[in-house]
Design a protein around this motif. Structure first.
Motif, PDB file in Angstrom:
ATOM      1  N   SER A 310       0.830  -1.206   0.000  1.00  0.00           N
ATOM      2  CA  SER A 310       0.000   0.000   0.000  1.00  0.00           C
ATOM      3  C   SER A 310       0.864   1.254   0.000  1.00  0.00           C
ATOM      4  O   SER A 310       0.572   2.231  -0.694  1.00  0.00           O
ATOM      5  N   LYS A 311       1.936   1.221   0.775  1.00  0.00           N
ATOM      6  CA  LYS A 311       2.825   2.373   0.841  1.00  0.00           C
ATOM      7  C   LYS A 311       3.485   2.641  -0.502  1.00  0.00           C
ATOM      8  O   LYS A 311       3.706   3.787  -0.897  1.00  0.00           O
ATOM      9  N   LEU A 312       3.785   1.575  -1.252  1.00  0.00           N
ATOM     10  CA  LEU A 312       4.433   1.711  -2.560  1.00  0.00           C
ATOM     11  C   LEU A 312       3.430   1.902  -3.693  1.00  0.00           C
ATOM     12  O   LEU A 312       3.827   2.069  -4.841  1.00  0.00           O
ATOM     13  N   GLY A 313       2.133   1.854  -3.369  1.00  0.00           N
ATOM     14  CA  GLY A 313       1.120   1.994  -4.407  1.00  0.00           C
ATOM     15  C   GLY A 313       0.952   0.758  -5.258  1.00  0.00           C
ATOM     16  O   GLY A 313       0.463   0.844  -6.387  1.00  0.00           O
ATOM     17  N   MET A 314       1.326  -0.403  -4.743  1.00  0.00           N
ATOM     18  CA  MET A 314       1.180  -1.662  -5.488  1.00  0.00           C
ATOM     19  C   MET A 314      -0.159  -2.306  -5.129  1.00  0.00           C
ATOM     20  O   MET A 314      -0.409  -2.604  -3.962  1.00  0.00           O
ATOM     21  N   PRO A 315      -1.030  -2.537  -6.117  1.00  0.00           N
ATOM     22  CA  PRO A 315      -2.369  -3.061  -5.825  1.00  0.00           C
ATOM     23  C   PRO A 315      -2.394  -4.564  -5.620  1.00  0.00           C
ATOM     24  O   PRO A 315      -2.981  -5.319  -6.389  1.00  0.00           O
ATOM     25  N   VAL A 316      -1.736  -5.052  -4.577  1.00  0.00           N
ATOM     26  CA  VAL A 316      -1.768  -6.486  -4.294  1.00  0.00           C
ATOM     27  C   VAL A 316      -3.112  -6.858  -3.691  1.00  0.00           C
ATOM     28  O   VAL A 316      -3.848  -6.012  -3.198  1.00  0.00           O
ATOM     29  N   SER A 317      -3.416  -8.123  -3.735  1.00  0.00           N
ATOM     30  CA  SER A 317      -4.671  -8.623  -3.197  1.00  0.00           C
ATOM     31  C   SER A 317      -4.458  -9.180  -1.791  1.00  0.00           C
ATOM     32  O   SER A 317      -3.631 -10.075  -1.599  1.00  0.00           O
ATOM     33  N   THR A 318      -5.216  -8.664  -0.834  1.00  0.00           N
ATOM     34  CA  THR A 318      -5.164  -9.213   0.517  1.00  0.00           C
ATOM     35  C   THR A 318      -5.588 -10.679   0.513  1.00  0.00           C
ATOM     36  O   THR A 318      -5.059 -11.501   1.266  1.00  0.00           O
ATOM     37  N   THR A 319      -6.552 -11.001  -0.356  1.00  0.00           N
ATOM     38  CA  THR A 319      -7.010 -12.389  -0.477  1.00  0.00           C
ATOM     39  C   THR A 319      -5.880 -13.304  -0.891  1.00  0.00           C
ATOM     40  O   THR A 319      -5.640 -14.355  -0.288  1.00  0.00           O
ATOM     41  N   HIS A 320      -5.186 -12.936  -1.951  1.00  0.00           N
ATOM     42  CA  HIS A 320      -4.099 -13.774  -2.451  1.00  0.00           C
ATOM     43  C   HIS A 320      -3.005 -13.925  -1.397  1.00  0.00           C
ATOM     44  O   HIS A 320      -2.448 -15.017  -1.212  1.00  0.00           O
ATOM     45  N   VAL A 321      -2.701 -12.838  -0.712  1.00  0.00           N
ATOM     46  CA  VAL A 321      -1.640 -12.877   0.286  1.00  0.00           C
ATOM     47  C   VAL A 321      -2.050 -13.742   1.482  1.00  0.00           C
ATOM     48  O   VAL A 321      -1.282 -14.588   1.949  1.00  0.00           O
ATOM     49  N   SER A 322      -3.269 -13.550   1.990  1.00  0.00           N
ATOM     50  CA  SER A 322      -3.695 -14.292   3.179  1.00  0.00           C
ATOM     51  C   SER A 322      -3.872 -15.781   2.879  1.00  0.00           C
ATOM     52  O   SER A 322      -3.468 -16.642   3.677  1.00  0.00           O
ATOM     53  N   VAL A 323      -4.472 -16.105   1.727  1.00  0.00           N
ATOM     54  CA  VAL A 323      -4.620 -17.519   1.355  1.00  0.00           C
ATOM     55  C   VAL A 323      -3.254 -18.150   1.116  1.00  0.00           C
ATOM     56  O   VAL A 323      -2.991 -19.283   1.527  1.00  0.00           O
ATOM     57  N   GLY A 324      -2.362 -17.402   0.471  1.00  0.00           N
ATOM     58  CA  GLY A 324      -1.011 -17.914   0.236  1.00  0.00           C
ATOM     59  C   GLY A 324      -0.284 -18.184   1.546  1.00  0.00           C
ATOM     60  O   GLY A 324       0.413 -19.198   1.684  1.00  0.00           O
ATOM     61  N   ALA A 325      -0.466 -17.294   2.527  1.00  0.00           N
ATOM     62  CA  ALA A 325       0.180 -17.489   3.825  1.00  0.00           C
ATOM     63  C   ALA A 325      -0.361 -18.730   4.535  1.00  0.00           C
ATOM     64  O   ALA A 325       0.405 -19.537   5.083  1.00  0.00           O
ATOM     65  N   LEU A 326      -1.678 -18.909   4.523  1.00  0.00           N
ATOM     66  CA  LEU A 326      -2.276 -20.085   5.161  1.00  0.00           C
ATOM     67  C   LEU A 326      -1.849 -21.376   4.466  1.00  0.00           C
ATOM     68  O   LEU A 326      -1.559 -22.388   5.113  1.00  0.00           O
TER      69      LEU A 326
END
Length: 369
Positions: A310-326
């Motif tokens: 968010s700080k860098l202005g990169m539109p990553v997906s919280t869904t992709h990140v959280s599912v990937g972490a789990l």
């Protein structure tokens, strides 16, 4: 009239986003038994709202990117029918996925909706460079980075933590505990005729004698950290997602940026309160069994990556990140549900074409009026 339609459509998108996304940060609290559904949902609502409000000051770069600038011609992105089609196409896709309990990315849905409307409006003419650099690469790389980082963090935490204790064998006398032996400790027996032999799971043994860290209850420390990490994920999600939807209302006259943020935050809140249960079950119980320590690792990974993006202005997906972490944690301990992950991955693949099709249809209809 058309401005009102845009306003309603964006609110619908924000509602769908809240229904699909609000619980993702606290899924580990519910899945590990640290909190019940109602408490986890309340904590998610509060911290997501805080992230949405802070988006006014910390994440304005995403507003420019999700106005469609660079992806579509300037004349097109300044038209209300285009914005209505983008919001409507993305909202329909997200609410459909929510109905079936699939945690998909609102970012991905917005991307697909922009592509569908742009292709229809320009007869196939679109600049692919911003699509690849600003959207596709972050969306593809973020779950892989989250998977690896969560697995490494959990392994490190597992080795160092006082919270992870193996299955134990206890021999108990009526008034005192005589034996607590584990797989990595020598067994010492002190048994008499009045002793009771107890074979207990890890939780039972650790509840008896979890230990004290610097005078504090270790389990309480872990739960507190777990709650804080879940709140950080929800805060990061509100911070990252709110500007993406706020960008769609920038063309609407009569709305200040502050009021746009407040309206979207309220719509997200309602979506999470009324329609989060099915996605909550998928995230909390179907991807992998979750312990409090594992949940802490997954949440720290998700929060760090999303706030950094968010700080860098990169539109990553919280869904992709959280599912990937789990999933990374599930792979680490060998308990990941591969069938569920495959289903979720398929829903991710279908998100873009579904949103593109819905958006194109809405754009075709809206331009006739």
């Amino acid at each position: 009239m058309i401005t009102s339609v845009l306003f309603i459509t964006v609110c619908f998108l924000a509602y769908a986003n809240g229904a699909n996304d609000n619980f993702k940060g606290v899924a580990t609290l519910f899945g590990s038994g640290t909190a019940n559904y109602r408490l986890a949902l309340s904590w998610a609502t509060l911290t997501t709202l805080a992230g949405s409000i802070c988006a006014v000051f910390l994440a304005q770069t995403l507003m420019v990117k999700f106005s469609g600038k660079g992806l579509a011609p300037d004349v097109l992105i300044q038209s209300l029918p285009f914005m209505i089609a983008v919001a409507g196409g993305a909202g329909m896709t997200v609410i459909l996925a929510t109905r079936f309990g699939f945690p998909i990315s609102t970012t991905h849905a917005l991307l697909g909706a922009m592509v569908g409307s742009t292709l229809l409006a320009t007869a196939g003419e679109m600049n692919p460079a911003p699509l690849l650099n600003n959207f596709v690469l972050p969306l593809l790389l973020s779950p892989l980075v989250a998977l690896l980082l969560a697995a490494l963090l959990y392994r490190l935490q597992h080795k160092l933590s006082v919270f992870n204790q193996p299955l134990c064998l206890c021999v108990e006398e009526p008034d005192s505990l005589v034996l607590a032996a584990s797989s990595n400790a020598a067994m010492a027996l002190s048994v008499d005729l009045s002793s009771a032999l107890i074979i207990a799971p890890q939780t039972a043994c650790t509840e008896r004698d979890l230990g004290v860290v610097l005078g504090f209850d270790a389990r309480r420390i872990l739960d507190s950290l777990h709650f804080c990490s879940a709140g950080a994920v929800c805060f990061a999600r509100g911070l990252n997602d709110t500007p993406k939807m706020a960008a769609l209302l920038l063309l609407a006259p009569g709305f200040s940026l502050q009021w746009i943020i407040v309206v979207i935050a309220m719509a997200m809140l309602l979506g999470g309160l009324f329609n989060a249960r099915r996605v909550a079950e998928t995230m909390s119980h179907k991807i992998t069994p979750i312990t409090p320590a594992q949940g802490l690792s997954a949440n720290l990974t998700t929060a760090l990556l999303v706030i950094f993006a968010s700080k860098l202005g990169m539109p990553v997906s919280t869904t992709h990140v959280s599912v990937g972490a789990l999933f990374g944690i599930g792979l680490t301990d060998g308990k990941a549900n591969n069938d569920i992950i495959a289903s979720i991955a398929l829903s991710w693949l279908l998100t873009l074409p579904c949103a593109a099709l819905c958006s194109a249809v809405i754009y075709a209809v809206s331009t006739r009026f």
